[in-house]
Scaffold this active site. Structure first.
Site, PDB file in Angstrom:
ATOM      1  N   CYS A   2       0.871  -1.174   0.000  1.00 38.95           N
ATOM      2  CA  CYS A   2       0.000   0.000   0.000  1.00 38.95           C
ATOM      3  C   CYS A   2       0.902   1.217   0.000  1.00 38.95           C
ATOM      4  O   CYS A   2       2.112   1.110   0.184  1.00 38.95           O
ATOM      5  CB  CYS A   2      -0.860   0.057   1.254  1.00 38.95           C
ATOM      6  SG  CYS A   2      -1.814  -1.435   1.547  1.00 38.95           S
ATOM      7  N   ARG A  27       1.462   1.767  -5.928  1.00 37.11           N
ATOM      8  CA  ARG A  27       1.644   0.744  -4.888  1.00 37.11           C
ATOM      9  C   ARG A  27       0.354   0.008  -4.553  1.00 37.11           C
ATOM     10  O   ARG A  27       0.361  -0.984  -3.825  1.00 37.11           O
ATOM     11  CB  ARG A  27       2.189   1.391  -3.604  1.00 37.11           C
ATOM     12  CG  ARG A  27       3.506   2.111  -3.784  1.00 37.11           C
ATOM     13  CD  ARG A  27       3.955   2.722  -2.481  1.00 37.11           C
ATOM     14  NE  ARG A  27       4.196   1.724  -1.470  1.00 37.11           N
ATOM     15  CZ  ARG A  27       5.319   1.051  -1.329  1.00 37.11           C
ATOM     16  NH1 ARG A  27       6.328   1.282  -2.126  1.00 37.11           N
ATOM     17  NH2 ARG A  27       5.447   0.153  -0.370  1.00 37.11           N
ATOM     18  N   TRP A  76      -3.758  -1.599  -1.163  1.00 39.14           N
ATOM     19  CA  TRP A  76      -3.671  -2.861  -1.914  1.00 39.14           C
ATOM     20  C   TRP A  76      -4.142  -3.907  -0.915  1.00 39.14           C
ATOM     21  O   TRP A  76      -3.409  -4.291  -0.010  1.00 39.14           O
ATOM     22  CB  TRP A  76      -2.227  -3.097  -2.338  1.00 39.14           C
ATOM     23  CG  TRP A  76      -2.033  -4.412  -3.019  1.00 39.14           C
ATOM     24  CD1 TRP A  76      -1.569  -5.570  -2.466  1.00 39.14           C
ATOM     25  CD2 TRP A  76      -2.288  -4.700  -4.379  1.00 39.14           C
ATOM     26  NE1 TRP A  76      -1.534  -6.560  -3.409  1.00 39.14           N
ATOM     27  CE2 TRP A  76      -1.970  -6.053  -4.592  1.00 39.14           C
ATOM     28  CE3 TRP A  76      -2.781  -3.948  -5.452  1.00 39.14           C
ATOM     29  CZ2 TRP A  76      -2.117  -6.666  -5.823  1.00 39.14           C
ATOM     30  CZ3 TRP A  76      -2.915  -4.562  -6.676  1.00 39.14           C
ATOM     31  CH2 TRP A  76      -2.582  -5.908  -6.855  1.00 39.14           C
ATOM     32  N   ASN A 102       0.853  -0.135   5.957  1.00 40.17           N
ATOM     33  CA  ASN A 102       1.208  -0.904   4.764  1.00 40.17           C
ATOM     34  C   ASN A 102       1.854  -2.198   5.273  1.00 40.17           C
ATOM     35  O   ASN A 102       2.862  -2.131   5.972  1.00 40.17           O
ATOM     36  CB  ASN A 102       2.197  -0.077   3.924  1.00 40.17           C
ATOM     37  CG  ASN A 102       2.908  -0.901   2.867  1.00 40.17           C
ATOM     38  OD1 ASN A 102       2.379  -1.904   2.401  1.00 40.17           O
ATOM     39  ND2 ASN A 102       4.103  -0.484   2.495  1.00 40.17           N
ATOM     40  N   GLY A 103       1.281  -3.341   4.949  1.00 35.38           N
ATOM     41  CA  GLY A 103       1.877  -4.607   5.407  1.00 35.38           C
ATOM     42  C   GLY A 103       0.801  -5.591   5.840  1.00 35.38           C
ATOM     43  O   GLY A 103      -0.380  -5.416   5.551  1.00 35.38           O
ATOM     44  N   GLU A 491       7.518 -19.721 -21.019  1.00 30.44           N
ATOM     45  CA  GLU A 491       7.446 -18.402 -20.392  1.00 30.44           C
ATOM     46  C   GLU A 491       8.634 -17.520 -20.816  1.00 30.44           C
ATOM     47  O   GLU A 491       8.470 -16.324 -21.085  1.00 30.44           O
ATOM     48  CB  GLU A 491       7.393 -18.573 -18.861  1.00 30.44           C
ATOM     49  CG  GLU A 491       7.433 -17.293 -18.038  1.00 30.44           C
ATOM     50  CD  GLU A 491       6.269 -16.337 -18.289  1.00 30.44           C
ATOM     51  OE1 GLU A 491       5.312 -16.698 -18.995  1.00 30.44           O
ATOM     52  OE2 GLU A 491       6.344 -15.200 -17.789  1.00 30.44           O
ATOM     53  N   LYS A 495       8.238 -13.924 -22.690  1.00 29.69           N
ATOM     54  CA  LYS A 495       8.828 -12.684 -22.167  1.00 29.69           C
ATOM     55  C   LYS A 495       9.609 -11.963 -23.264  1.00 29.69           C
ATOM     56  O   LYS A 495       9.507 -10.759 -23.403  1.00 29.69           O
ATOM     57  CB  LYS A 495       9.787 -12.949 -20.991  1.00 29.69           C
ATOM     58  CG  LYS A 495       9.181 -13.312 -19.653  1.00 29.69           C
ATOM     59  CD  LYS A 495       8.489 -12.189 -18.937  1.00 29.69           C
ATOM     60  CE  LYS A 495       7.058 -12.064 -19.368  1.00 29.69           C
ATOM     61  NZ  LYS A 495       6.070 -12.887 -18.793  1.00 29.69           N
ATOM     62  N   GLU A 498       7.183 -10.502 -26.017  1.00 29.34           N
ATOM     63  CA  GLU A 498       6.281  -9.388 -25.728  1.00 29.34           C
ATOM     64  C   GLU A 498       6.992  -8.071 -25.483  1.00 29.34           C
ATOM     65  O   GLU A 498       6.415  -7.025 -25.751  1.00 29.34           O
ATOM     66  CB  GLU A 498       5.279  -9.717 -24.610  1.00 29.34           C
ATOM     67  CG  GLU A 498       5.848 -10.006 -23.269  1.00 29.34           C
ATOM     68  CD  GLU A 498       4.780 -10.353 -22.243  1.00 29.34           C
ATOM     69  OE1 GLU A 498       3.620  -9.955 -22.391  1.00 29.34           O
ATOM     70  OE2 GLU A 498       5.133 -11.017 -21.254  1.00 29.34           O
ATOM     71  N   HIS A 514      11.438 -33.535 -33.674  1.00 28.42           N
ATOM     72  CA  HIS A 514      10.206 -33.719 -34.450  1.00 28.42           C
ATOM     73  C   HIS A 514       9.900 -32.513 -35.336  1.00 28.42           C
ATOM     74  O   HIS A 514       8.772 -32.349 -35.787  1.00 28.42           O
ATOM     75  CB  HIS A 514       9.039 -34.007 -33.513  1.00 28.42           C
ATOM     76  CG  HIS A 514       9.242 -35.254 -32.713  1.00 28.42           C
ATOM     77  ND1 HIS A 514       9.225 -36.511 -33.278  1.00 28.42           N
ATOM     78  CD2 HIS A 514       9.511 -35.441 -31.402  1.00 28.42           C
ATOM     79  CE1 HIS A 514       9.467 -37.418 -32.348  1.00 28.42           C
ATOM     80  NE2 HIS A 514       9.646 -36.789 -31.192  1.00 28.42           N
TER      81      HIS A 514
HETATM   82  O1  M6R Z   1      -4.068 -11.078 -15.260  1.00 23.51           O
HETATM   83  P1  M6R Z   1      -3.913 -12.466 -15.858  1.00 23.51           P
HETATM   84  O2  M6R Z   1      -2.893 -13.270 -15.159  1.00 23.51           O
HETATM   85  O3  M6R Z   1      -5.222 -13.172 -16.039  1.00 23.51           O
HETATM   86  O4  M6R Z   1      -3.366 -12.162 -17.318  1.00 23.51           O
HETATM   87  C1  M6R Z   1      -3.170 -13.193 -18.240  1.00 23.51           C
HETATM   88  C2  M6R Z   1      -2.330 -12.730 -19.401  1.00 23.51           C
HETATM   89  O5  M6R Z   1      -2.970 -11.691 -20.100  1.00 23.51           O
HETATM   90  C3  M6R Z   1      -0.948 -12.254 -18.963  1.00 23.51           C
HETATM   91  O6  M6R Z   1      -0.274 -13.241 -18.235  1.00 23.51           O
HETATM   92  C4  M6R Z   1      -0.087 -11.846 -20.156  1.00 23.51           C
HETATM   93  O7  M6R Z   1       0.207 -12.955 -20.935  1.00 23.51           O
HETATM   94  C5  M6R Z   1       1.172 -11.129 -19.693  1.00 23.51           C
HETATM   95  N1  M6R Z   1       1.387  -9.962 -20.489  1.00 23.51           N
HETATM   96  C6  M6R Z   1       2.393 -11.959 -19.763  1.00 23.51           C
HETATM   97  O8  M6R Z   1       3.536 -11.282 -19.392  1.00 23.51           O
END
Ligand code: M6R
Length: 618
Positions: A2, A27, A76, A102-103, A491, A495, A498, A514
């Site tokens: 928070c 935050r 938060w 906050n915590g 993953e 990363k 994107e 394959h």
């Molecule tokens: O908020 P969510 O975890 O449901 O979001 C799912 C995906 O949109 C999200 O993980 C997206 O692929 C990210 N940009 C990945 O870094």
């Protein structure tokens, strides 16, 4: 996480506090509140929603804006859903004390029960209201001043906090304290005014002199007189070390990091700890999660578990499949929520569905949940954002407590989702007896080492930067992993795609032969996870196959590995851990690598093109 802010001095406090809250909104932003002391009364305004919603309330009511002392909060949620009454600040029962926090206070329930037996009544579901009443009770019983009462109360508290407390019967002072959550104090000229905040951004234009409290310290701030700092547990006075701030506003909000993504990568040791904090008592072999405990028969009697999610959360779900099947021996299927919702799936009341979502707002996941519920399945949510649509729509769930994730590319959301799925798997294994007591205990002990190991691993950043500079101009990349680390390969590739817009694909290492192996030549960097316990020899053979076709190999290996070092072009070592826990470590170099490549290519790291943080459309 928070944001807290406050002011005591001769200026009008309202604009300082409200603008400070806007700067701290990164935050947490599910509710906001402000207390203004007008010299006689404390005027409270608070609401669910953003700081702009709070402003709507205060703008039309001048009384709520008067005063030279004020404290504010942007929330938060951890304990208690985001609503008006759970918003901060919170008053004590007498109405004399007010707090922002906050915590997380882990033992709040025990303290609350004790306070209730002494006649206290509560207006909210928060741990914070428990704390302010504990301070009031101590102050009454000990007949002491606010500073001492806060100190004594905090010695009874387990958890993390940054707090600011004001007592209207002594209106010239503020008391602040921290353990595990940050707090900075801005010092005005001649001690005439003081600012407090979770970071220095709310007061940077008023003063450059700041004191950052260390963990376990408490400060009594007196207008016109100065700051006294002491240690909470032993009363030892501390010399306040005031430093001159050299950071810009933007740097401060990002905690000194250049981007939110990097900050969030570096927050992972704490985020992982926050996920298991209070849920795992490793020394006693205890795992407790209300959402699972209360519905244990649903899990134990399930024919299968279906995990639904999108993007990074779907990758975490895949790790969950490996964990649940391996540890708890329950059949698991992992589905893209967007496919599941439209493909007329077979769902029965004996299915348990686990929906994973950082934001808790992803439209496809939400629709898939509604479908599963309509067919009678029990739906369990794993979300980060408290009170989000998915958290409310599911029958039960558990929060990851990763804190706000601002960078569009998910980082700490992924590792905390895996942490939670590991706890669920171990809990079910314990209940079903599919793992021995010793095996569960070993996992729990090993799990406890992960935050420190991540911390250590983050120190490889310079090496990763070097590797990034070699491969930043690649147009295609492959990511390979097996077993628990196959989803990490997916993953890693996501990363890179994107945020750097480089085409990348993740594969199970053995699938190379394959098809994808046809892509290998001297221009193809291949990132391979080859940790010692995970099908090591087979992955080493896959690496040889790539090498003999001139592919460039960047391998993630276990510390001390010599074999892969001889074949690969670059190696990154990760600390030794249980195989099932390696995804929590192997993912870190991939996050750093994508980050640095994107920075080197001058891309917008935190807001990549065409993407949104919450995908609330189909
Ligand atoms: O908020 P969510 O975890 O449901 O979001 C799912 C995906 O949109 C999200 O993980 C997206 O692929 C990210 N940009 C990945 O870094």
């Amino acid at each position: 996480m928070c944001g807290i802010t406050g002011y005591i001095g001769e200026r009008d406090a309202y604009p300082i506090v409200i603008n400070g809250l806007k700067r701290l909104e990164y935050r947490g932003y599910d509710s906001a509140g402000i207390m203004m002391y007008d010299g006689e009364k404390m005027n409270l305004s608070k609401t669910k929603g953003k700081v702009s919603d709070l402003e709507l309330i205060t703008t039309n009511n001048e009384k709520k804006r008067i005063g030279k002392i004020g404290i504010g909060h942007t929330r938060w949620a951890t304990h208690g859903v985001p609503n008006d009454s759970n918003s901060h600040p919170h008053f004590s029962q007498s109405g004399d004390l007010v707090i922002v926090h906050n915590g997380i206070i882990e033992n709040y329930d025990t303290i609350k029960k004790e306070l209730i037996s002494r006649g206290y009544k509560f207006q909210s579901d928060t741990d914070t209201e428990v704390l302010v009443n504990l301070i009031e009770e101590v102050k009454k019983n000990e007949g002491c001043k606010l500073g001492k009462a806060v100190q004594l109360a905090l010695t009874n508290v387990i958890g993390a906090y940054a707090i600011a407390v004001f007592d209207k019967t002594k209106p010239n002072e503020l008391v602040v304290a921290r353990l595990g959550s940050p707090i900075a104090i801005g010092v005005g000229k001649n001690n005439e005014e003081f600012f407090i905040a979770s970071d220095a951004s709310p007061f940077i234009e008023y003063t450059k002199d700041a004191l950052y409290l260390e963990d376990g310290e408490l400060a009594i701030i007196k207008k016109g007189r100065g700051i006294k700092v002491r240690q909470i547990d032993n009363d030892k006075p501390i010399d306040p070390k005031i430093q001159e701030l050299k950071l810009s506003l933007d740097q401060i909000e990002k905690g000194g990091y250049d981007h939110f993504m990097l900050k969030e990568i570096y927050e992972q040791p704490k985020a992982i700890t926050d996920t298991y904090r209070g849920r795992m008592l490793a020394d006693q072999g205890i795992i407790r999660m209300a959402g699972v405990d209360d519905n244990i028969s649903k899990f134990l009697n399930a024919d299968r578990i279906i995990i639904i999610a999108c993007g990074t959360s779907w990758h975490a779900g895949l790790v969950g499949e490996y964990l649940l099947e391996d540890m708890a021996r329950i059949p698991v299927e992992v589905e893209y929520a967007s496919e599941f919702r439209y493909r007329n799936p077979i769902i029965t009341p004996k299915d348990v569905v686990i929906a994973i979502s950082q934001s808790g707002e992803t439209a496809d996941t939400l629709a898939a949940i509604k479908l599963a519920k309509s067919k009678g399945a029990f739906v369990f949510g794993v979300c980060n954002v408290v009170g989000s649509s998915i958290a409310r729509e599911t029958h039960a769930g558990a929060y990851t407590h990763a804190g706000p994730e601002i960078g569009v590319a998910s980082t700490k959301a992924f590792t905390t989702q895996i942490t939670l799925l590991t706890l669920i798997s171990l809990k079910l294994a314990q209940e079903k007896g599919t793992l021995s007591k010793t095996a569960v205990n070993t996992y729990l002990q090993t799990m406890q080492q992960i935050p420190n190991q991540v911390e250590k691993l983050l120190k490889i950043d310079p090496l990763v930067q070097e590797i990034a500079s070699v491969y930043k101009d690649a147009t295609n990349c492959l990511y390979l992993g097996r077993g628990f680390n196959f989803p990490v390969a997916l993953e890693g590739a996501l990363k890179l795609k994107e945020i750097s817009y480089i085409h990348a694909e993740g594969y199970p290492a053995a699938e190379m032969k394959h098809g994808p192996i046809a892509l290998i030549d001297e221009n193809m960097p291949v990132f391979v996870i080859a940790t010692r316990k995970g099908h090591y020899e087979k992955v080493v053979s896959n690496i040889q196959e790539i090498k003999s076709r001139s592919g460039k190999i960047i391998a993630i290996v276990t510390e001390g590995d010599e074999t892969v070092k001889e074949i690969a072009d670059h190696v990154i070592e990760i600390p030794e851990t249980e195989e099932a826990l390696t995804p929590l470590l192997t993912t870190i170099p991939f996050q750093l690598l994508s980050y640095h490549i994107a920075v080197m290519l001058n891309k917008n790291v935190d807001q990549p093109r065409n993407l949104a943080k919450s995908v609330t459309v189909e």
